[in-house]
Design an enzyme around this catalytic site. Structure first.
Site, PDB file in Angstrom:
ATOM      1  N   ASP A 138      27.416 -18.199  -8.572  1.00 41.12           N
ATOM      2  CA  ASP A 138      25.983 -18.397  -8.812  1.00 41.12           C
ATOM      3  C   ASP A 138      25.395 -17.235  -9.604  1.00 41.12           C
ATOM      4  OD1 ASP A 138      23.500 -19.592  -8.674  1.00 41.12           O
ATOM      5  OD2 ASP A 138      23.547 -19.884  -6.508  1.00 41.12           O
TER       6      ASP A 138
ATOM      7  N   ASP B 196      19.353 -27.779  -9.179  1.00 39.47           N
ATOM      8  CA  ASP B 196      18.994 -27.724  -7.758  1.00 39.47           C
ATOM      9  C   ASP B 196      18.166 -28.937  -7.363  1.00 39.47           C
ATOM     10  OD1 ASP B 196      20.322 -25.469  -6.999  1.00 39.47           O
ATOM     11  OD2 ASP B 196      18.621 -24.111  -7.220  1.00 39.47           O
TER      12      ASP B 196
END
Ligand code: GLA
Length: 749
Positions: free
Chosen positions: A508, A570
């Site tokens: 990430d 997301d």
């Protein structure tokens, strides 16, 4: 396959050049050699594309002749431009590598501050070489192919006044109608020079009526397709975030105004880079349109000492006569076969369950194990522990501490990760003898001020001298340009992978760059980051690496070379995801998209959609999974999951290797539809959605594309029909209510 070698080219009969019009004696034919050189005229030939340019003998400049459908033989004479008014000849012709300061007032591809301070250059043709295959770019991600796949022409330019050399590399992948260009600038003088602008690709198309298509958005709203008219002047977009970003993607398509998904000309450009970039399109006074992609000049001020070089990232250009869809399919095939290096590029991905939306930061060893048990019971084959497992003095119980301290938290994991990983990997995916695999989340390029790492190495964080270090999500970016930071990352990730049986990493990256120590720090960071990616992915080739950056903030070809899949957004809402995934598919293969079913109401939009709808949308991505806590689902949704996982696994090989046909788009239709056809054409799978209930009007026909008109297909649950019938007449699927969806298999008979 090769054209004429340099020596042969030099020996060839000299080329007569009327200004702007080379009379090529020996040009390529549409099906001929990939690179053909005649004197100083150059032809790159793909199956359905030709790219032609020549040296203007009077100036040594490279002038463009053609980039479009296949052509062959000599070129007809081009009219000599009239020179009057303020614009000189350089501003009235189509140029391959435009500079500034000598009469071309359009946007330049190169701007060099010479040792003496001038920003004028005069890069003239000196020589060229033809190379079988494609040399790698030093330290940068790049497409790659064998001598049968690709041929490279390098044109060497030189500026006698400043002793600066520039090499333009053009590689052609004929099967994909793809031309890949990069530029290398070398300082051959004795003083220092500064590169202030460097575009990887600059192309002047002889049209003024064009539309441009780009992908833009924001966090949780990534890569929405945007189409607009190219107007007079410069229009463009880019990233100054230090990374490719959610806001704009390093990708551009130019199309004729009449071009659609399935018809018309499209020129697609994709920059293989993860740093800040600039894309500019300029419609000028002469009726030409210039497109340019490369470094963002606002974050480039690259010093070159004597004999030092700067290589630009490469830009892939694909031409299609089969509309935007044809262009996308060529990008998908090229990227699957010649960009993504992982063994997982085209091999089946395990359906996974990721803990983030289900547990957040709130877990310990036993709750994590329980979630893994539930995952296995549903049929998942990979279990991923997301954020929150590390940090001791500064435990990662929230997003304000711990990044940088990559030791398992002792409260949550008293004996380290190995006991959890061993127990999880002993579980079997439901009704199989397949062991559940274990994956883990990391964010290696970041540091929280609340961490031991930051206290030990405050200088490792990117910062500009005494200026405050501004936080985003409470964190700072490590300066990955520093070799000690690269080594820190390589070591901790290697140790983590060796500490337990971990076979998947979610890498990430949750903020952009603010204060830069110098204008070239962004590219230095990229070179360091690519070194880290290359080192780890080649050392651990059996690990499935998934990229992520606050969702899809780094969905670019640079990351894709190393990580075969990237978390797309997301935003896991099914409806939003159709637009995000179809937008992403303009250039990136569906195989690269991580796509998960999450719980409802959706955490980002609050919308409730049926589990089947969410599942069908998610299985259009190669990296299918779940992102939820099964315990919190209602009976219907929980009961539906094993079937959806099975279906996703059955479809996965077609998504990974097949061709994608976007039949109707969410921005145009209440019934978005996508067809995937397997590489050998023997199977296909249709995804059909209904966004809002259809009240009191006929059910629309969905007409398929890309099938063999002469063949017959068994349409699962419907009947057997010819390809022609399915494409010209279509099928109807009456669906009830909002958010209806249908997945249908087709089998060629
Ligand atoms: C980012 C990612 C999410 C999740 C969180 C964890 O936002 O995109 O999927 O991993 O970080 O902090």
């Amino acid at each position: 396959m090769v054209g004429i070698s340099r020596s042969a080219a030099v020996a060839a009969a000299s080329t007569l050049v009327i200004f702007g019009t080379p009379q090529i004696a020996n040009a390529g034919t549409s099906s001929g050699d990939a690179v053909v050189v005649d004197g100083t005229s150059f032809a790159l030939n793909g199956d359905n594309v030709s790219y032609r340019f020549h040296v203007d003998n009077s100036t040594g400049d490279l002038l463009s002749d053609h980039f479009g459908g296949s052509i062959s033989g000599s070129l007809p004479p081009a009219a000599v431009p009239q020179v009057n008014g303020w614009v000189g000849m350089p501003g009235r012709v189509r140029r391959e590598f435009p500079d500034q300061g000598r009469g071309d007032f359009r946007i330049p591809a190169v701007r060099i501050r010479q040792t003496a301070g001038y920003t004028v250059s005069d890069l003239q043709y000196q020589s060229h070489t033809v190379v079988q295959g494609k040399p790698d770019l030093p330290g940068l991600p790049a497409t790659r192919g064998s001598e049968d796949d690709v041929t490279t022409l390098v044109v060497h330019l030189y500026d006698n006044y400043s002793s600066v050399a520039a090499d333009l590399s053009y590689s052609i992948f004929p099967k994909y109608d793809a031309i890949v260009r990069s530029v290398n600038v070398t300082n051959r003088g004795e003083g220092n020079i500064t590169i202030e602008t460097l575009a990887s690709l600059s192309v002047d198309l002889p049209f003024e009526d064009l539309d441009m298509i780009s992908l833009s958005g924001d966090w949780a709203r990534e890569r929405r397709r945007e189409r607009r008219r190219v107007e007079y002047g410069i229009q463009g977009f880019g990233s100054t975030t230090g990374f490719s970003s959610h806001l704009h993607n390093p990708f551009l398509t130019l199309v004729a105004p009449s071009t659609t998904e399935s018809q018309g000309e499209a020129w697609g450009f994709s920059l293989v880079y993860t740093g800040s970039f600039a894309v500019n399109v300029e419609k000028g006074s002469q009726g030409f349109t210039r497109a340019m992609l490369g470094f963002n000049p606002e974050q480039l001020s690259w010093n070159l000492g004597p004999n030092e070089s700067l290589t630009s990232p490469e830009c892939v250009s694909i031409y299609s006569k089969e509309g935007i869809g044809g262009m996308s399919r060529s990008f998908h095939r090229l990227y699957r076969k010649h960009l993504i290096r992982s063994q997982f590029a085209t091999s089946n991905r395990p359906p996974l369950l990721n803990s983030w939306e289900g547990l957040g930061f709130n877990f310990n060893e036993s709750s994590m194990y329980k979630l893994a048990e539930e995952s296995a019971a549903l049929g998942a084959k990979l279990f991923v522990m997301d954020d929150g497992w590390f940090g001791n003095k500064y435990p990662r119980d929230d997003d304000d501490a711990g990044l940088g301290d990559w030791q398992p938290n002792r409260q949550k994991f008293p004996d380290g990760l190995d006991p959890l990983v061993s127990n999880v990997t002993e579980l079997k995916a439901a009704n199989t003898s397949t062991d559940l695999r274990f994956g883990i989340w990391i964010e290696p390029e970041m540091v929280d001020p609340n961490s031991t790492l930051y206290h030990e190495h405050p200088d490792w964080a990117l910062h500009a001298g005494p200026y405050p270090r501004t936080l985003r999500r409470n964190q700072l970016v490590l300066n990955v340009a520093l070799p000690e930071v690269q080594d820190f990352i390589i070591n901790f990730v290697s140790n983590l992978l060796k500490s337990a049986d971990i076979t998947y990493i979610k890498w990430d990256h949750n903020r952009g760059v603010h204060e830069l120590p110098s204008p070239s720090a962004d590219h230095e960071y990229m070179l360091g980051m690519y070194r880290v990616f290359a080192n780890l992915t080649s050392r651990f080739p059996d690990v499935l690496w998934e990229g992520c950056a606050s969702g899809g903030g780094r969905f670019d070809p640079g990351v894709l070379q190393y990580f075969p899949q990237i978390w797309t957004s997301d935003d896991t809402d099914g409806l939003e995801r159709i637009s995000i995934q179809l937008g992403t598919s303009l250039v990136y293969p569906p195989s690269a998209m991580g796509a998960h079913i999450s719980a409802v109401p959706n955490q980002q939009t609050g919308r409730t959609t049926p589990i089947e709808f969410r599942g069908h949308v998610a299985m259009m991505g190669g990296g299918f999974g779940l992102e939820l806590n099964p315990e919190e689902l209602d009976e219907h949704d929980k009961a539906a999951l094993p079937g959806l996982i099975n279906l996703a696994e059955k479809i996965n090989p077609i998504i990974l290797n097949g061709d994608m046909w976007r039949l109707s788009l969410p921005e145009d239709s209440n019934w978005p539809a996508v067809l995937f056809i397997s590489e050998d054409g023997s199977q296909a799978v249709l995804f059909y959605f209904q966004v809002r209930a259809n009240i009191n009007r006929a059910t629309p026909w969905v007409r398929l594309q890309g099938l063999d008109a002469q063949a017959t297909y068994n349409v699962d649950g419907v009947g057997t029909y010819s390809g022609a019938t399915l494409m010209n007449m279509g099928l109807q699927f009456p669906l009830d209510g909002d958010y209806g969806s249908k997945v249908v298999f087709l089998e060629k008979q």
